[in-house]
Design a protein around this motif. Structure first.
Motif: not given
Length: 478
Positions: A305-310
């Motif tokens: 989730l954090k990587l795709s949010s980036t």
């Protein structure tokens, strides 16, 4: 008969072109690609600022992840409800940008001042309201079927991060105002400073250093809170020292406060807040669903989730550029140019997100190593990044099309369309694949892919319909 031609490029070299049809196709494409530099010039500081804003949480996750997967899962759970509050607050603040862009296109600074000052009042009040709301709903964390050790660690983290809503919302008022004026660099500088402060505070407060105690995830929350306060003061200082902002920073007198202006901002902001709530709410639901499978799947879900949010922050930057440039054309009543500029942003984000999609697929086993060395967490996260790679295109496109629709000040129907995509289609699929078919986080993320694709399709059809309608109506009048 095939006709062979040569055309002269900008660097005076001859370029072979197979036929007049190919020339025509290149000219059509150039109509959009010629705007890439203008789009990126406006969007890049916004991208950097958005990435910097996200980096505050990303740094927290990376540094907390070194403590263990349970601690990482705790920050994920603690942020889940905070993200919902942030989405509502940011949605309201986003209404400021198209209104400022329209007033800027009309060269009406007094109108812009009124919108900015009313917007600042609204975002500040919303900040305090969100803190109160988050405190009241805190007991929900105990009833989400999450591991007890995760909930115990999440509560103190949640309480402190909730307080940071106040400086965050004040900052958003400043940011959306400067974005609307195409002065995007100030928010970028503020978020860069925020990250520097956050990294330093995280290091000394999470792990303990010198006179500072080891506070672990509570230290991460304190770092976020303090760095956001610094961000607000820096933003105000930068604007106050520039003469061009003097007229906007002149505070409203009591007699100048207008219910009509508040209602205009809320009229745009409330549907926009719903759009963000529907999307962020769905992703929050995936955090909670993943948590029902245990701490390790939840930690893996947080990494993906954090990587795709980036990468999504890049789409946010292009989306704001679309809002501003479309809003300017609305002020000029030039709808043909509006459509061309908007489509140039759509093409630009498609190309960028395609590159990210390839990166996710190629480096799916490497990227999770930034957060953890737990092999089980890495394996689950890698499978989720495969799905995240595929939904980069639809996620990016729907964000930028929404930006274009905000520039048109069309927010009500897009809110309904996002509700259909995320909660009528998306969540049932997430739940069915994840829980009913017991596919776990991977099934949940397949549901996200379907939801984002439906959203992008519906929103694009809406934008295409509206712009064609505006052009047709103007042509009929002339």
């Amino acid at each position: 008969m095939k006709i062979s031609l040569f055309i002269t490029s900008s660097n005076s070299q001859l370029k072979y072109v197979s036929s007049p049809t190919e020339i025509e196709e290149q000219l059509k494409l150039k109509k959009y690609t010629s705007e890439f530099n203008n789009n990126l010039r406006l969007a890049t500081p916004i991208m950097m600022g958005s990435l910097g804003h996200l980096m505050v949480g990303l740094i927290d996750d990376i540094m907390v992840g070194r403590l263990g997967p349970v601690q990482l899962a705790a920050t994920s759970l603690g942020n889940s409800l905070v993200f919902i509050a942030i989405s509502i607050g940011l949605g309201f603040s986003f209404a400021i940008t198209p209104l400022i862009a329209e007033s800027d296109g009309e060269k009406d600074k007094e109108k812009g001042r009124s919108i900015f000052q009313h917007g600042m009042i609204l975002t500040t009040v919303l900040g305090f309201f969100m803190v109160l709301l988050l405190i009241l709903i805190k007991p929900i964390l105990y009833h989400l079927d999450q591991p007890d050790e995760v909930v115990e660690l999440a509560i103190p983290y949640y309480e402190i991060v909730a307080l940071s809503m106040i400086p965050l919302m004040i900052f958003q008022g400043f940011k959306q105002f400067t974005d609307g004026l195409s002065e995007t660099k100030y928010a970028m500088w503020a978020t860069i400073l925020t990250n520097v402060v956050n990294v330093v505070l995280n290091f000394v407060l999470i792990y303990g250093f010198w006179i500072f105690p080891r506070l672990e995830i509570v230290g991460a929350a304190l770092g976020t809170f303090i760095s956001r306060i610094v961000m607000v003061f820096f933003m105000y200082y930068m604007l106050a020292k520039k003469e061009k902002f003097d007229i906007y920073l002149k505070r409203l007198k009591v007699v100048e406060i207008s219910k009509k202006v508040f209602l205009k901002i809320v009229g745009l902001g409330f549907p926009t807040a719903l759009q963000m709530l529907f999307e962020v709410g769905l992703f929050t639901a995936t955090v909670i669903l993943a948590g029902t499978f245990g701490a390790l799947p939840q930690a893996a879900n947080q990494i993906a989730l954090k990587l795709s949010s980036t990468t999504f922050m890049i789409a946010v930057g292009i989306g704001v550029a679309a809002t501003v440039r479309v809003g300017n054309q609305v002020g000029l009543r030039n709808y043909t140019e509006l459509r061309r500029i908007a489509f140039s942003n759509f093409l630009l984000i498609f190309i960028i997100m395609f590159c990210f999609a390839i990166g996710f697929l190629v480096f799916k086993d490497v990227l999770p190593l930034m957060f953890t060395d737990n092999n089980e967490v890495i394996g689950i996260a890698a499978s989720l990044l495969v799905v995240a790679g595929f939904f980069q295109l639809s996620d990016g496109l729907q964000a930028v099309v929404l930006g274009g629709l905000r520039g048109l000040q069309d927010v009500n129907i897009p809110s309904f369309l996002t509700f259909i995509a995320y909660w009528i289609v998306g969540f049932p699929v997430c739940f069915y694949l994840g829980r009913t078919l017991n596919m776990g986080p991977f099934g949940i993320w397949i549901g996200l892919l379907i939801a984002l694709t439906v959203s992008a399709t519906l929103l694009f059809l809406r934008f295409n319909y509206l712009t064609n309608k505006l052009i047709k109506e103007k042509n009929e009048l002339t």
